[in-house]
Design a protein around this motif. Structure first.
Motif, PDB file in Angstrom:
ATOM      1  N   LEU A  76       0.851  -1.203  -0.161  1.00  0.00           N
ATOM      2  CA  LEU A  76       0.115  -0.129   0.151  1.00  0.00           C
ATOM      3  C   LEU A  76       0.736   1.124   0.021  1.00  0.00           C
ATOM      4  CD1 LEU A  76      -2.817  -1.369   2.371  1.00  0.00           C
ATOM      5  CD2 LEU A  76      -3.304  -0.556   0.249  1.00  0.00           C
ATOM      6  N   ASP A  77       2.016   1.017   0.821  1.00  0.00           N
ATOM      7  CA  ASP A  77       2.819   2.381   0.833  1.00  0.00           C
ATOM      8  C   ASP A  77       3.594   2.588  -0.593  1.00  0.00           C
ATOM      9  OD1 ASP A  77       2.298   2.867   3.423  1.00  0.00           O
ATOM     10  OD2 ASP A  77       4.095   1.807   4.188  1.00  0.00           O
ATOM     11  N   ARG A  78       3.925   1.437  -1.318  1.00  0.00           N
ATOM     12  CA  ARG A  78       4.461   1.572  -2.753  1.00  0.00           C
ATOM     13  C   ARG A  78       3.381   2.003  -3.483  1.00  0.00           C
ATOM     14  NH1 ARG A  78       6.015  -3.476  -2.738  1.00  0.00           N
ATOM     15  NH2 ARG A  78       4.721  -4.242  -3.966  1.00  0.00           N
ATOM     16  N   LEU A  79       2.236   1.664  -3.446  1.00  0.00           N
ATOM     17  CA  LEU A  79       1.231   2.359  -4.246  1.00  0.00           C
ATOM     18  C   LEU A  79       1.046   3.639  -4.185  1.00  0.00           C
ATOM     19  CD1 LEU A  79      -1.006   2.047  -6.506  1.00  0.00           C
ATOM     20  CD2 LEU A  79      -2.512   1.468  -4.200  1.00  0.00           C
ATOM     21  N   ALA A  80       1.085   4.277  -2.935  1.00  0.00           N
ATOM     22  CA  ALA A  80       0.580   5.603  -2.814  1.00  0.00           C
ATOM     23  C   ALA A  80       1.831   6.309  -3.082  1.00  0.00           C
ATOM     24  CB  ALA A  80       0.676   5.760  -1.009  1.00  0.00           C
ATOM     25  N   GLN A  81       3.046   5.896  -2.847  1.00  0.00           N
ATOM     26  CA  GLN A  81       4.375   6.579  -3.296  1.00  0.00           C
ATOM     27  C   GLN A  81       4.315   6.766  -4.854  1.00  0.00           C
ATOM     28  OE1 GLN A  81       6.714   8.099  -1.494  1.00  0.00           O
ATOM     29  NE2 GLN A  81       8.291   8.557  -3.358  1.00  0.00           N
ATOM     30  N   ILE A  82       4.026   5.594  -5.637  1.00  0.00           N
ATOM     31  CA  ILE A  82       4.179   5.940  -6.991  1.00  0.00           C
ATOM     32  C   ILE A  82       2.954   6.599  -7.520  1.00  0.00           C
ATOM     33  CG2 ILE A  82       4.216   4.508  -9.093  1.00  0.00           C
ATOM     34  CD1 ILE A  82       5.645   2.198  -7.692  1.00  0.00           C
ATOM     35  N   TYR A  83       1.645   6.353  -6.992  1.00  0.00           N
ATOM     36  CA  TYR A  83       0.735   7.179  -7.532  1.00  0.00           C
ATOM     37  C   TYR A  83       0.874   8.756  -7.457  1.00  0.00           C
ATOM     38  CZ  TYR A  83      -4.272   7.870  -8.705  1.00  0.00           C
ATOM     39  OH  TYR A  83      -5.436   8.219  -9.309  1.00  0.00           O
ATOM     40  N   LYS A 127       1.841   5.379 -17.723  1.00  0.00           N
ATOM     41  CA  LYS A 127       1.851   5.702 -16.392  1.00  0.00           C
ATOM     42  C   LYS A 127       1.037   4.891 -15.693  1.00  0.00           C
ATOM     43  CE  LYS A 127       4.216   9.459 -16.461  1.00  0.00           C
ATOM     44  NZ  LYS A 127       5.492   9.849 -15.762  1.00  0.00           N
ATOM     45  N   ILE A 128      -0.169   4.406 -16.160  1.00  0.00           N
ATOM     46  CA  ILE A 128      -1.035   3.418 -15.554  1.00  0.00           C
ATOM     47  C   ILE A 128      -0.270   2.064 -15.585  1.00  0.00           C
ATOM     48  CG2 ILE A 128      -3.410   2.313 -15.711  1.00  0.00           C
ATOM     49  CD1 ILE A 128      -3.087   5.221 -15.111  1.00  0.00           C
ATOM     50  N   VAL A 129       0.339   1.623 -16.361  1.00  0.00           N
ATOM     51  CA  VAL A 129       1.226   0.415 -16.403  1.00  0.00           C
ATOM     52  C   VAL A 129       2.044   0.334 -15.215  1.00  0.00           C
ATOM     53  CG1 VAL A 129       2.819  -1.089 -17.530  1.00  0.00           C
ATOM     54  CG2 VAL A 129       0.999  -0.413 -18.932  1.00  0.00           C
ATOM     55  N   GLY A 130       2.856   1.476 -15.086  1.00  0.00           N
ATOM     56  CA  GLY A 130       3.637   1.647 -13.749  1.00  0.00           C
ATOM     57  C   GLY A 130       2.788   1.594 -12.414  1.00  0.00           C
ATOM     58  N   LEU A 131       1.639   2.209 -12.424  1.00  0.00           N
ATOM     59  CA  LEU A 131       1.312   1.867 -11.020  1.00  0.00           C
ATOM     60  C   LEU A 131       0.545   0.317 -11.030  1.00  0.00           C
ATOM     61  CD1 LEU A 131      -1.536   5.046 -11.607  1.00  0.00           C
ATOM     62  CD2 LEU A 131       0.406   4.696  -9.887  1.00  0.00           C
ATOM     63  N   ALA A 132       0.195  -0.112 -12.069  1.00  0.00           N
ATOM     64  CA  ALA A 132      -0.333  -1.711 -11.842  1.00  0.00           C
ATOM     65  C   ALA A 132       1.119  -2.295 -11.548  1.00  0.00           C
ATOM     66  CB  ALA A 132      -0.809  -2.099 -13.187  1.00  0.00           C
ATOM     67  N   GLU A 133       2.085  -2.125 -11.879  1.00  0.00           N
ATOM     68  CA  GLU A 133       3.292  -2.856 -11.739  1.00  0.00           C
ATOM     69  C   GLU A 133       3.751  -2.573 -10.040  1.00  0.00           C
ATOM     70  OE1 GLU A 133       5.846  -3.255 -15.979  1.00  0.00           O
ATOM     71  OE2 GLU A 133       6.190  -1.337 -14.557  1.00  0.00           O
ATOM     72  N   SER A 134       3.419  -1.327  -9.565  1.00  0.00           N
ATOM     73  CA  SER A 134       3.629  -1.007  -8.308  1.00  0.00           C
ATOM     74  C   SER A 134       3.099  -1.939  -7.190  1.00  0.00           C
ATOM     75  CB  SER A 134       3.413   0.344  -7.745  1.00  0.00           C
ATOM     76  OG  SER A 134       1.972   0.258  -7.735  1.00  0.00           O
ATOM     77  N   CYS A 171      -1.402 -10.410 -14.374  1.00  0.00           N
ATOM     78  CA  CYS A 171      -1.894  -9.140 -13.236  1.00  0.00           C
ATOM     79  C   CYS A 171      -1.455  -8.045 -13.647  1.00  0.00           C
ATOM     80  CB  CYS A 171      -1.023  -9.657 -11.948  1.00  0.00           C
ATOM     81  SG  CYS A 171       0.593  -9.798 -11.870  1.00  0.00           S
ATOM     82  N   VAL A 172      -0.699  -7.753 -14.404  1.00  0.00           N
ATOM     83  CA  VAL A 172      -0.152  -6.260 -14.871  1.00  0.00           C
ATOM     84  C   VAL A 172      -1.207  -5.802 -15.842  1.00  0.00           C
ATOM     85  CG1 VAL A 172       1.428  -4.721 -15.632  1.00  0.00           C
ATOM     86  CG2 VAL A 172       2.170  -6.278 -14.124  1.00  0.00           C
ATOM     87  N   PRO A 173      -1.488  -6.589 -16.824  1.00  0.00           N
ATOM     88  CA  PRO A 173      -2.467  -5.935 -17.874  1.00  0.00           C
ATOM     89  C   PRO A 173      -3.795  -5.913 -17.408  1.00  0.00           C
ATOM     90  CG  PRO A 173      -1.536  -8.184 -18.660  1.00  0.00           C
ATOM     91  CD  PRO A 173      -0.695  -7.804 -17.428  1.00  0.00           C
ATOM     92  N   VAL A 174      -4.128  -6.739 -16.406  1.00  0.00           N
ATOM     93  CA  VAL A 174      -5.451  -6.801 -15.804  1.00  0.00           C
ATOM     94  C   VAL A 174      -5.634  -5.666 -14.966  1.00  0.00           C
ATOM     95  CG1 VAL A 174      -6.905  -7.867 -14.041  1.00  0.00           C
ATOM     96  CG2 VAL A 174      -5.995  -9.362 -15.838  1.00  0.00           C
TER      97      VAL A 174
END
Length: 353
Positions: free
Chosen positions: A86-93, A111-118, A202-205
């Motif tokens: 969750l912290d990683r998602l918040a930081q990258i978002y 950018k959305i791909v990067g968020l999914a990867e996070s 998981c990443v493309p989904v």
């Protein structure tokens, strides 16, 4: 009530349960997570407490279901180290979305791909957590079309009825973890199929679940699926309005607002609020927690972060990022106060849903 950082709204069954028994982790059958872009940042402090501290006290995990940023939050929550994810998602978002004037949909999609990867790399979802991610697939009149006119025709059909929106979109639910009673609740006009959510897809989904039409490109390929246009799950399931009363327990809903609107386009239609009259029954076992007006007044611009902030702050990325970090910091008060309330639930704070 006005000084509390959150508002609690409860359906009739949830209210009666809390009056009799309080609230324990094993009471929770499901946690939905809405689409809503940057608004989801406000809920991450509460997510950290729920998934990192409170729910692990129980004997089992509830079903997690989300669309768009809700899917990213719930996928992070389902990881072996939820607070880290969750912290990683918040930081990258907050810090990765620096857009220039004239940014193209293809650039936003990157950018959305990067968020999914996070939240999906590496794929470390717990095998005991039922996780469901919602994706919309363009069909019929919308298939192969990305023009404003095509989406306008879809909006007009939706204004007539949700059944007519189903001419344009199918629902695909990607699942990891064990079977769940939630899997039987997708009974509406939308053709719905369930697939496995895996390390391979998981990443493309997750990218597709957050791909907003006209703002970013659709996802065209998901491993194991036909090539098509896969869009934001919130187009169909904005707040994920389902017959939760059929589940064996409480549906705990950390939310941005104090109501449940079925589809993204329905937020522009006042008569669609609370699911066209199905709310009292479908949401009778729901406990919804949302930021209070008192808390909102303390946030930058007196509101939750939202996509309009990209325009409000323009190229001043540092100011936007600072405002979003401050909003998340203020919303830690929700987690702290709710943790205290759960220890000694006061039914007097429960408003009707």
């Amino acid at each position: 009530m006005t000084a509390m950082p959150f508002r609690l709204r409860a359906g009739a069954r949830a209210l009666e349960h809390i009056r009799r028994n309080g609230l324990a982790p094993d009471d929770i059958a499901c946690i939905p997570a809405a689409a809503g872009g940057p608004k989801g940042l406000a809920l991450i402090p509460l997510d950290r407490w729920l998934f990192g501290e409170w729910l692990p006290r129980g004997s089992r995990m509830p079903t997690l279901v989300g669309a768009s940023i809700g899917a990213w939050r719930m996928t992070a929550a389902a990881q072996l180290e939820p607070r880290t994810a969750l912290d990683r998602l918040a930081q990258i978002y907050v810090h990765s979305q620096r857009y220039r004037m004239g940014t193209t949909p293809a650039e936003v999609a990157e950018k959305i791909v990067g968020l999914a990867e996070s939240v999906a790399k590496p794929w470390l979802a717990r095998s005991d957590v039922p996780l469901r991610v919602i994706v919309s697939r363009a069909v019929g009149p919308l298939a192969g079309r990305t023009s404003r006119g095509a989406f306008a025709r879809m909006a007009v059909d939706n204004a007539f009825s949700r059944a007519r929106l189903a001419r344009h979109l199918n629902r695909h639910v990607f699942a990891s973890g064990p079977e769940s009673p939630l899997d039987a609740l997708w009974q509406d006009p939308f053709a719905t199929r369930q697939h496995a959510l895996t390390a391979d897809n998981c990443v493309p989904v997750l990218t597709a679940s957050g791909s907003i039409p006209l703002i970013c490109d659709a996802v065209g390929r998901i491993p194991g699926m036909p090539d098509a246009q896969y869009w934001d799950g919130g187009l169909i399931d904005y707040h994920i309005h389902l017959p939760y009363h059929r589940l064996p327990g409480i549906t705990l809903y950390p939310h941005f607002v104090e109501g449940v609107t079925p589809g993204w386009l329905d937020k522009f239609l006042p008569w669609r609020k609370q699911g066209f009259g199905k709310g009292p029954e479908w949401l009778s076992s729901m406990l919804l927690i949302a930021p209070s007006p008192d808390l909102l007044a303390k946030l930058p611009n007196a509101k939750l972060p939202d996509r309009n902030d990209f325009y409000r702050y323009g190229p001043d990325h540092e100011a936007r990022e600072a405002a979003w970090r401050r909003a998340m910091g203020e919303c830690e008060r929700i987690a702290e106060a709710f943790a205290r309330w759960v220890e000694r639930p006061d039914p007097a704070l429960l408003l009707p849903l």
